[in-house]
Design an enzyme around this catalytic site. Sequence first.
Site, short mmCIF file in Angstrom:
data_model
loop_
_atom_site.label_atom_id
_atom_site.label_comp_id
_atom_site.label_asym_id
_atom_site.label_seq_id
_atom_site.Cartn_x
_atom_site.Cartn_y
_atom_site.Cartn_z
N TYR A 144 -22.05 -31.80 -31.52
CA TYR A 144 -22.61 -31.78 -30.26
C TYR A 144 -21.99 -32.77 -29.67
O TYR A 144 -21.39 -32.76 -28.23
CB TYR A 144 -24.10 -31.45 -30.04
N HIS A 165 -18.83 -32.92 -26.38
CA HIS A 165 -19.25 -33.55 -25.06
C HIS A 165 -18.18 -34.56 -24.70
O HIS A 165 -17.75 -34.93 -23.47
CB HIS A 165 -20.75 -33.86 -24.87
N TRP A 195 -17.60 -22.44 -21.80
CA TRP A 195 -18.16 -23.54 -22.45
C TRP A 195 -19.52 -23.16 -23.12
O TRP A 195 -19.81 -23.69 -24.17
CB TRP A 195 -18.45 -24.45 -21.26
#
Length: 106
Positions: A21, A25, A79
């Site tokens: 994660y 990002h 996304w």
Amino acid sequence: MQNDTVLAFRMQLNKGNEAEYKKRHDEIWPELSELLKNAGIQEYYIFLDEVTLALFAFQKLSPNADTSGLSSLLIMKKWWDHMADLMEVNPDNSPKVVACPEVFRL
């Protein structure tokens, strides 16, 4: 007196996806980052509770921000698809979001 518009919300990360994660990002697509800024998101933070895997997000919006149309844009949907395997999502792959109302500001 504070005039800033802020949004706070909670999402849920699936176990074992903490590093991925963060990696995704860290590599956020430049066109998505630009889109969010152009919509009036001046600051956007996401914090992780490492015990519960709850993600706490905070956005500071400009006075003329308009984020209402973001969810209909193709890049946003891509996304969401890109992130769907890491977290709890709705049927359209948007993250399940729980609003966190403001109760204190200093």
